[in-house]
Design an enzyme around this catalytic site. Structure first.
Site, PDB file in Angstrom:
ATOM      1  N   THR A  14       0.823  -1.213   0.000  1.00 42.45           N
ATOM      2  CA  THR A  14       0.000   0.000   0.000  1.00 42.45           C
ATOM      3  C   THR A  14       0.858   1.265   0.000  1.00 42.45           C
ATOM      4  OG1 THR A  14      -1.742  -1.185   1.177  1.00 42.45           O
ATOM      5  CG2 THR A  14      -1.846   1.211   1.212  1.00 42.45           C
ATOM      6  N   VAL A  15       1.751   1.370   0.981  1.00 44.51           N
ATOM      7  CA  VAL A  15       2.552   2.599   1.104  1.00 44.51           C
ATOM      8  C   VAL A  15       3.608   2.679   0.000  1.00 44.51           C
ATOM      9  CG1 VAL A  15       4.077   3.946   2.601  1.00 44.51           C
ATOM     10  CG2 VAL A  15       2.139   2.720   3.581  1.00 44.51           C
ATOM     11  N   GLU A 127       9.392  10.428   9.212  1.00 45.65           N
ATOM     12  CA  GLU A 127       8.209  11.276   9.439  1.00 45.65           C
ATOM     13  C   GLU A 127       6.912  10.483   9.345  1.00 45.65           C
ATOM     14  OE1 GLU A 127       6.151  13.919  10.702  1.00 45.65           O
ATOM     15  OE2 GLU A 127       7.889  15.035  10.021  1.00 45.65           O
ATOM     16  N   GLY A 185     -11.914  -1.379   5.110  1.00 43.28           N
ATOM     17  CA  GLY A 185     -10.478  -1.318   4.880  1.00 43.28           C
ATOM     18  C   GLY A 185      -9.723  -0.493   5.907  1.00 43.28           C
ATOM     19  N   LYS A 203       4.071   4.392  18.501  1.00 46.50           N
ATOM     20  CA  LYS A 203       4.097   5.809  18.112  1.00 46.50           C
ATOM     21  C   LYS A 203       4.436   6.717  19.290  1.00 46.50           C
ATOM     22  CE  LYS A 203       0.883   5.024  14.308  1.00 46.50           C
ATOM     23  NZ  LYS A 203      -0.542   5.060  13.889  1.00 46.50           N
ATOM     24  N   GLY A 301      -3.427   5.581   5.779  1.00 45.57           N
ATOM     25  CA  GLY A 301      -3.935   5.604   4.400  1.00 45.57           C
ATOM     26  C   GLY A 301      -2.784   5.730   3.420  1.00 45.57           C
TER      27      GLY A 301
END
Length: 406
Positions: A14-15, A127, A185, A203, A301
Site C-alpha cells: 500500500t505505502v 516522518e 479497509g 508511536k 492511508g
C-alpha cells in the site's frame, strides 16, 4: 539542475506503491523543490507486477540495490522489525540514506539505526512512522526545539478511533464496529496491533524519544487497548459529557524521567481531542514556552502516508552531501517512570450497590444510564493513583476502569 538522485523502494504494498505514484505524478514539482531530479530506479518485492507502470523496476534481490553506487536513498515500506531491520542496516552501511514509515522498527531499534546512520554520514528519516500524513516529527525536532516539552498526548491510531466513533455515534457494539472497520479497509484482517494498543504504543515511544531525548522501548510502556470498552461505558461517558478515546501519553516528571502509557480515557466532549472522529488522528504537544499545540489529520492511508515518505525523500535528497540528522540518546531503566505515580480521576463501572461504593470510596460522582442492570453502578472518583483505586475496589466486582483526562 544537479545530478539525479536515485531512489529504491523496498516493498510494493500500500505505502510503497503510493510512494512510487507520488514520485511519478509530482516529479516536476518535487525536482524544482529539491533542485535535482529524483528518479525511481528499483522496487524490491518478492512478487512481479507485469500490469503496473512500475513493473520494469521490480527486482527480487536486495543486494542489487545494496551494491549499486548510483542508489542514494532507500525507502523502506516492508514493515516488521526483522527483514526491514536487516535491509536498513545494510543500506546505511552501504552509504545510502534510508526513509521509512515503519513505526515498529523505529520504536524498537531507532537509537541503533540513527547511530548507524551518523556513523556512515547518511540520514535515517521516519516522518511517516507517526501520524501518517500529519507532520509531527519535523515540528517536534525543529519548530518546537526551543521548548522544554512537558507532555505529548494524542489519538494515535485511526482504526481504534473509528471503532470508538461508531460505538458512540451509531450504537454499534465493539465487535460490530470492528467488523465494519474491516469491511471498509480501516482495520486489518488481524487487527490485534490496533485494538490492543500496540500501534499507538510504538508511536508514543517515537514521539517520547524525540521530545525527551532518550530512547523509550515499547516494553517499557504499559499498554491497554479498547477491547474492554462496552456500550454501557459509552453511555455512562455520555451521561457526564465525555467520550471514550484511546490515548497515548508521555509526560515529563519532575526528576526528568518520562511516564508513558497507552489506555482508554474519558475526555470532555469540549476538549479538542473529543471532537476528533473516525480515522483521524490528533496529537497535542505541551511546551513550557509555546503552551498547547495540536496536530490533526488523517493518521493512515496510502496517499497521506506516501506524502510524508516523499517529503522525507526530498529532505534526504537535499542533504545527500551533508546528512540530515535527527537523534536521541540511548534507552535504559533510568528513562521511564512507573505510571502508578500518576494521579487522575477514574471512571469505574462495578457490579455493586451505591452503599458498597460509598463505603469503599467515600464521596463519588455517580452516573446513570437507561436500562442499567439493578446491581450495576458507575461513578467518577477524585484524583488518585491506579493502585489506590484498585485497593478500594478489592471487595467489589470491577467491570470497567478507565482514567479520566482533565
Amino acid at each position: 539542475m544537479d545530478m539525479a538522485v536515485n531512489v529504491a523502494i523496498l516493498g510494493f504494498g500500500t505505502v510503497g506503491s503510493g510512494v512510487a505514484e507520488v514520485l511519478a505524478k509530482n516529479h516536476t514539482h518535487i525536482d524544482e523543490k529539491v533542485h535535482a531530479p529524483i528518479r525511481l530506479k528499483y522496487i524490491l518485492d518478492v512478487r512481479d507486477f507485469p500490469d503496473s507502470p512500475f513493473g520494469d523496476k521490480i527486482v527480487h534481490d536486495f543486494s542489487v540495490i545494496e551494491n549499486d553506487p548510483e542508489v542514494d536513498i532507500v525507502v523502506e515500506t516492508i514493515g516488521g522489525a526483522k527483514i526491514a531491520r536487516e535491509f536498513t542496516e545494510r543500506a546505511l552501511k552501504a552509504g545510502k540514506s534510508v526513509v521509512t514509515s515503519n513505526k515498529e522498527l523505529v520504536a524498537t531499534w531507532g537509537y541503533d539505526l540513527l547511530s548507524l546512520a551518523k556513523e556512515h554520514g547518511v540520514s535515517y528519516l521516519f516522518e511517516a512512522s507517526v501520524g501518517g500524513g500529519i507532520p509531527i516529527i519535523r515540528p517536534l525536532s525543529r519548530c518546537l526545539a526551543a521548548n522544554e516539552i512537558e507532555e505529548i498526548c494524542g489519538i494515535l491510531n485511526g482504526t481504534t478511533n473509528y471503532i470508538l466513533t461508531r460505538m458512540i455515534k451509531a450504537g454499534l457494539s465493539f465487535e460490530a464496529a470492528l467488523a465494519e472497520a474491516q469491511q471498509n479497509g480501516y482495520a486489518e484482517k488481524d487487527p490485534t496491533a490496533d485494538i490492543e494498543g500496540d500501534d499507538a504504543c510504538r508511536k508514543i515511544c517515537i514521539l517520547g524519544a524525540l521530545a525527551f531525548g532518550r530512547h523509550i522501548y515499547p516494553d517499557q510502556v504499559p499498554t491497554e487497548g479498547i477491547t474492554r470498552v462496552t456500550l454501557a461505558d459509552v453511555a455512562y461517558a455520555d451521561a457526564c459529557g465525555r467520550k471514550i478515546k484511546l490515548l497515548g501519553r508521555a509526560i515529563r516528571q519532575a526528576d526528568g524521567r518520562v511516564c508513558a502509557y497507552v489506555a482508554p480515557h474519558l475526555i470532555s466532549s469540549e476538549d479538542p481531542l473529543g471532537g476528533v472522529e473516525d480515522v483521524f488522528n490528533a496529537i497535542t504537544v505541551r511546551g513550557d514556552a509555546v503552551g498547547d499545540v495540536m496536530f490533526y489529520g488523517r493518521g493512515a492511508g496510502k496517499m497521506p502516508t506516501a506524502s510524508a515518505v516523499v517529503a522525507d525523500v526530498m529532505d534526504a535528497a537535499r542533504h545527500i552531501k551533508s546528512m540530515k540528522y535527527v537523534a536521541w540518546g540511548p534507552g535504559g531503566d533510568d528513562v521511564v517512570a512507573p505510571t502508578d505515580g500518576l494521579e487522575s480521576a477514574w471512571y469505574v463501572r462495578a457490579s455493586a450497590d451505591a452503599d458498597a461504593v460509598r463505603a469503599a470510596f467515600g464521596d463519588v460522582n455517580f452516573l446513570a444510564r437507561a436500562g442499567a442492570p439493578a446491581k450495576e453502578t458507575a461513578f467518577l472518583t477524585g484524583p488518585m493513583t491506579r493502585s489506590q483505586v484498585e485497593s478500594k475496589l478489592a471487595g467489589l466486582e470491577k467491570l470497567s476502569l478507565f482514567r479520566v483526562l482533565d
